[in-house]
Design an enzyme around this catalytic site. Structure first.
Site, mmCIF file in Angstrom:
data_model
loop_
_atom_site.group_PDB
_atom_site.id
_atom_site.type_symbol
_atom_site.label_atom_id
_atom_site.label_comp_id
_atom_site.label_asym_id
_atom_site.label_seq_id
_atom_site.Cartn_x
_atom_site.Cartn_y
_atom_site.Cartn_z
ATOM 1 N N HIS A 84 11.495 0.415 0.172
ATOM 2 C CA HIS A 84 10.412 -0.086 -0.668
ATOM 3 C C HIS A 84 9.109 -0.282 0.109
ATOM 4 C CE1 HIS A 84 13.910 -0.882 -3.211
ATOM 5 N NE2 HIS A 84 13.065 -0.930 -4.229
ATOM 6 N N TYR A 104 7.473 5.563 -5.103
ATOM 7 C CA TYR A 104 8.361 4.425 -5.278
ATOM 8 C C TYR A 104 9.788 4.803 -4.865
ATOM 9 C CZ TYR A 104 10.418 0.456 -7.867
ATOM 10 O OH TYR A 104 11.075 -0.682 -8.240
ATOM 11 N N HIS A 105 10.408 3.964 -4.051
ATOM 12 C CA HIS A 105 11.770 4.173 -3.548
ATOM 13 C C HIS A 105 11.842 5.290 -2.513
ATOM 14 C CE1 HIS A 105 13.891 2.122 -7.230
ATOM 15 N NE2 HIS A 105 13.367 1.248 -6.366
ATOM 16 N N TYR A 160 14.564 -7.712 -3.465
ATOM 17 C CA TYR A 160 13.203 -7.407 -2.999
ATOM 18 C C TYR A 160 12.732 -8.407 -1.950
ATOM 19 C CZ TYR A 160 12.001 -3.760 -6.426
ATOM 20 O OH TYR A 160 11.930 -2.597 -7.149
ATOM 21 N N TRP A 208 13.174 -10.591 -7.522
ATOM 22 C CA TRP A 208 13.547 -9.494 -8.423
ATOM 23 C C TRP A 208 14.904 -9.728 -9.072
ATOM 24 C CZ3 TRP A 208 17.577 -5.830 -7.949
ATOM 25 C CH2 TRP A 208 17.561 -4.835 -8.929
ATOM 26 N N CYS A 251 17.880 -2.482 -3.653
ATOM 27 C CA CYS A 251 16.762 -3.430 -3.540
ATOM 28 C C CYS A 251 17.082 -4.563 -2.577
ATOM 29 C CB CYS A 251 16.385 -4.000 -4.901
ATOM 30 S SG CYS A 251 15.586 -2.816 -5.975
#
Length: 844
Positions: free
Chosen positions: A787, A701-702, A487, A505, A443
């Site tokens: 992301h 996601y990811h 993030y 985050w 992240c």
């Protein structure tokens, strides 16, 4: 209208593997080298599916959905299957191939090791003795011992056992005892061959396997495109017309709020029920897409078959069959072969939840083979020894990828990161764990530096900053940030410094104000005049989600336009204490978290997709263009996406078009529900999106996407949720239509023959050789993605003048706000927009 009924949750299943008694011995077959020295510790037994724990994500990252452990595709029944091997150990031990189908993980197949070992590669070939749609091979390594674990592999398919074609998947597996799901585009086959190219730990020339399973149709199509429904009609075996409009025609009206329903007033029509689509022309068809009703559960199709006909009377044997899960996600029945047909019939013999004798459908679509010159094509799937959550394009035709402390999960602050490098020329993937920086880089924020290095900040180890140098293939630590973050957003500035903002985050609570890293001092300076609050969305979870993944566009004089995902845009200055002032709203856009922004020309950006909140709010199909002129930013709505998307990835191409991959219409981390499998291509000349060839694996996601130096695009990743079914430790390369003829053969391409130095200053001119006429040149910045955000990509068209046939003077802009310092790919394009293979150049 029928009552909604109670939704039935099916039991979770990860992989259908038996667990037998464990056997300990002293041979390579049991993990001991032939010298008698044990090669490593005995791994813990792999639990059965029912014993697998739920994934345990770190705090703040949300909860893995209850259905996350349900398989994305059914495990095919192995009844009647046989298996053969290139060689097997039968003298000293029972290492026969048949052991991989016996349901006992304590028995294994092992390549021959007595006497003279059979050299690598080794193969296992499964014969299902019937043609079925296959989408993945599940490889269970031996549970006792380590020798023979597969490292590099390939998977091939055949309908007759003789003609195999190119592999559908290749890759590299981690050296552990965890079951590996090796996915590929779903297609019909009878024979599936697994080839082991290397042993994972390089312990010897051996290969072993405890169990093999195959997964069937995942409910997602591949290498297809939606067929236009103009002129189509639909009829049904029966329909409800008395108490509601449940006519068959509703499945073709483009409105998923209307639906066909079998007759239920009075005496319900008994199962089976059928729905027949008449295309009124004979067309090549390879899949049927079924969308359940939105307003309730009753009538969801469960067990089904699909048959086809050219005359509407004679329907042959089923081209697809199976059982769909009891949920409201769109389902696809992939045909075992492409058929030429006019009539397609869906027959449902059981309601998914056994709630009653009903069947319903909101929409029915049919898919056909893609035209490469219009829709592009996908390459084989490349497996990674990790989930590629973050990626960066490197000189030398390399792609750097990393995840977290583990190959398939995140959590805590462990001080190390799993990384991998894909060699784009050979397709080989190498793995390395990075410990020396003390940084778990999950992240993160990412910025491609002026000298070509990759700066990675924060994440799980929230204050740390690390640098990867592609010239030395080495990681090193740099000074930690003043504010711990995860993030966060980053961009390189026109000054050569790196700017970071947001990222709640991880780290302590408080405003994540901006700060700047200097390459000269290797230190960070605070920007108290640039708080994150003005750039936040109105996410109901507050700053933890509201200051994530900002879209940043660096301009002249160290300034930055923050143009999303908040609906308010902001101008940021980075000199002195810095400042942040409003640049107005992004036209009529709402907040668009997990959407993205792409610079497709000088001072021109496309923003698209996203949702008002990070998760559990419907995504939008809206797209906008933002024009930057000095201190002015003007946003205008352009054409909409065909499908709403959040968690998608967008990539600008050398011709200025933008390709969009993956995403969900209803964003939910660690889920493949509501996946959008059809990529789209936006054309700035028309403002419209058009469909591309369907993806075989969801990318949500990811996941990541990157432009490659040959003009193709890497799309991969998704998941990282531990013991769940939505980890996608793989990727695939998409070839855009500008590179292909209708038959799939490559178009002739321009060639850059010389004149491109390793480094050049902004404002200078190059004399570039091409060997023939070209129409234009463009610089594409080597970029990094994570992301759904890539603030590094940038397209800079260049002025050029022909000097002589095959020789051009090419001018690099002097404004470093236009051509940020750093590594670029220089492409030459012909008059039709076909790009050359790029030459790397660092602009200083």
């Amino acid at each position: 209208m029928q009552p909604r009924g109670i939704r039935v949750r099916r039991s979770p299943l990860l992989v259908a593997l038996g667990l037998g008694s464990l056997i300990v011995g002293l041979t390579p077959w049991l993990g001991v080298a032939s010298t008698g020295v044990r090669s490593g510790p005995i791994p813990r037994p792999v639990p059965t599916a029912s014993a697998l724990p739920a994934a345990k994500p770190a705090p703040h990252h949300g909860v893995v959905p209850a259905n996350a452990m349900e398989p994305t595709a059914p495990v095919l029944a192995r009844t009647g299957w046989t298996v053969t091997a290139s060689d097997e150990e039968s003298s000293g031990e029972n290492g026969r191939a048949a052991n991989v189908l016996d349901g006992d993980t304590a028995t294994i197949w092992h390549s021959k090791w007595t006497g003279t070992p059979a050299p690598l590669p080794h193969t296992l070939t499964v014969d299902m003795h019937r043609t079925a749609v296959v989408s993945a091979l599940v490889y269970q390594p031996r549970v006792v011992g380590t020798n023979g674990r597969i490292g590099e592999y390939s998977i091939s398919l055949s309908t007759d056992g003789l003609n195999w074609g190119s592999p559908v998947a290749t890759g590299t597996l981690a050296d552990d005892a965890v079951a590996k799901t090796l996915g590929f585009a779903p297609q019909g086959a009878r024979f599936v061959r697994l080839t082991a190219v290397t042993e994972a730990g390089n312990r010897g020339p051996w290969t072993s396997a405890a169990e093999l399973n195959l997964l069937g149709d995942p409910g997602t199509p591949a290498a297809t495109v939606d067929l236009p429904r103009t002129g189509w009609t639909a009829t049904a075996s029966d329909e409800e017309t008395l108490k509601e409009n449940g006519r068959a025609a509703n499945v073709l009206d483009g409105d998923d709020g209307t639906y066909w329903h079998s007759r239920w007033s009075g005496t319900p029509a008994p199962l089976p029920h059928s729905l027949t689509v008449d295309m009124h022309r004979t067309t090549a068809v390879s899949a049927l897409v079924y969308q359940p009703r939105k307003d309730g559960a009753n009538g969801r199709a469960g067990t089904y078959t699909v048959t086809t006909s050219t005359d509407g009377t004679s329907f042959g044997t089923p081209v697809a069959s199976g059982t769909w899960r009891d949920d409201d996600t769109v389902k696809t029945a992939t045909f075992t072969r492409t058929v030429n047909a006019r009539f397609i019939r869906l027959t449902v013999s059981r309601e998914a939840g056994n709630r009653g004798p009903w069947t319903s459908a909101a929409e029915i679509r049919l898919s056909g083979p893609a035209n490469p010159a219009v829709h592009g094509t996908w390459s084989r799937v490349t497996g990674f020894p990790l989930v590629p959550v973050a990626t960066a394009v490197l000189p030398g035709d390399k792609l750097l990828a990393w995840s977290a402390y583990a190959i398939d999960r995140f959590g805590g602050s462990n001080g190390y990161t799993q990384t991998a490098i894909l060699d784009l020329k050979t397709g080989r993937v190498t793995q390395r764990r990075i410990d020396n920086t003390g940084h778990d880089m999950f992240c993160p924020g990412i910025a491609m530096l002026a000298d070509g290095r990759v700066l990675v900040t924060g994440g799980s180890n929230a204050d740390k900053a690390s640098i990867y140098d592609p010239a030395t293939d080495a990681w090193s630590a740099t000074t930690s940030m003043n504010i711990a973050r995860g993030y966060q957003a980053m961009t390189l500035l026109s000054t050569g410094e790196a700017f970071v903002l947001g990222g709640s985050w991880s780290g302590a609570t408080g405003d994540r104000a901006g700060e700047v890293w200097s390459p000269d001092t290797r230190t960070w300076r605070k920007l108290p005049g640039v708080p994150a609050a003005p750039a936040m969305t109105a996410d109901p979870r507050g700053a933890y989600r509201a200051d994530n993944h900002m879209w940043l566009y660096a301009t002249s004089g160290g300034k930055v336009l923050q143009l999303g995902p908040s609906k308010r845009m902001n101008w940021i200055t980075t000199t002195g204490n810095g400042s942040i002032t409003s640049a107005g709203n992004r036209a009529d856009s709402q907040d668009a978290m997990t959407g993205n922004a792409v610079p497709y020309d000088i001072g021109k950006l496309l923003t698209l997709g996203g949702s008002p909140a990070y998760e559990k709010t419907p995504a939008t199909p809206r797209a906008y263009t933002v024009s930057v002129d000095g201190d002015q930013a003007k946003a205008v709505r352009t054409g909409d996406l065909a499908r709403a998307r959040a968690f998608s990835n967008s990539v600008v191409l050398p011709d200025g078009k933008v390709a969009v991959f993956g995403g969900q219409s209803y964003p939910l981390p660690f889920s493949d529900a509501t996946s959008v499998l059809t990529p789209e291509l936006w054309d700035p000349a028309t403002g419209r999106f058009t469909p591309l060839a369907t993806m075989g694996i969801p990318r949500n996601y990811h996941s990541v996407a990157n432009l490659l130096p040959d003009g193709r695009i890497f799309s991969g990743g998704g998941g990282l949720c531990g013991d769940c079914a939505t980890n996608h430790a793989d990727g695939s390369v998409f070839t855009p239509p500008y590179l292909l003829n209708a038959d799939g053969s490559p178009k002739p391409r321009p060639v850059i023959t010389g004149g491109v130095p390793p480094r050049a200053a902004a404002g200078t001119s190059l004399t570039v050789g091409t060997g023939g006429p070209v129409a234009s040149f463009v610089l594409m910045r080597a970029a990094a993605a994570t992301h759904s955000t890539d603030n590094d990509q940038r397209r800079v068209p260049l002025a050029s003048t022909a000097v002589s046939p095959g020789s051009y003077t090419v001018s690099i802009p002097a404004d470093k706000g236009v051509v940020l310092p750093g590594t670029y790919m220089l492409f030459a394009l012909d008059a039709h927009g076909v790009p050359s293979t790029a030459r790397f150049i660092t602009v200083t």
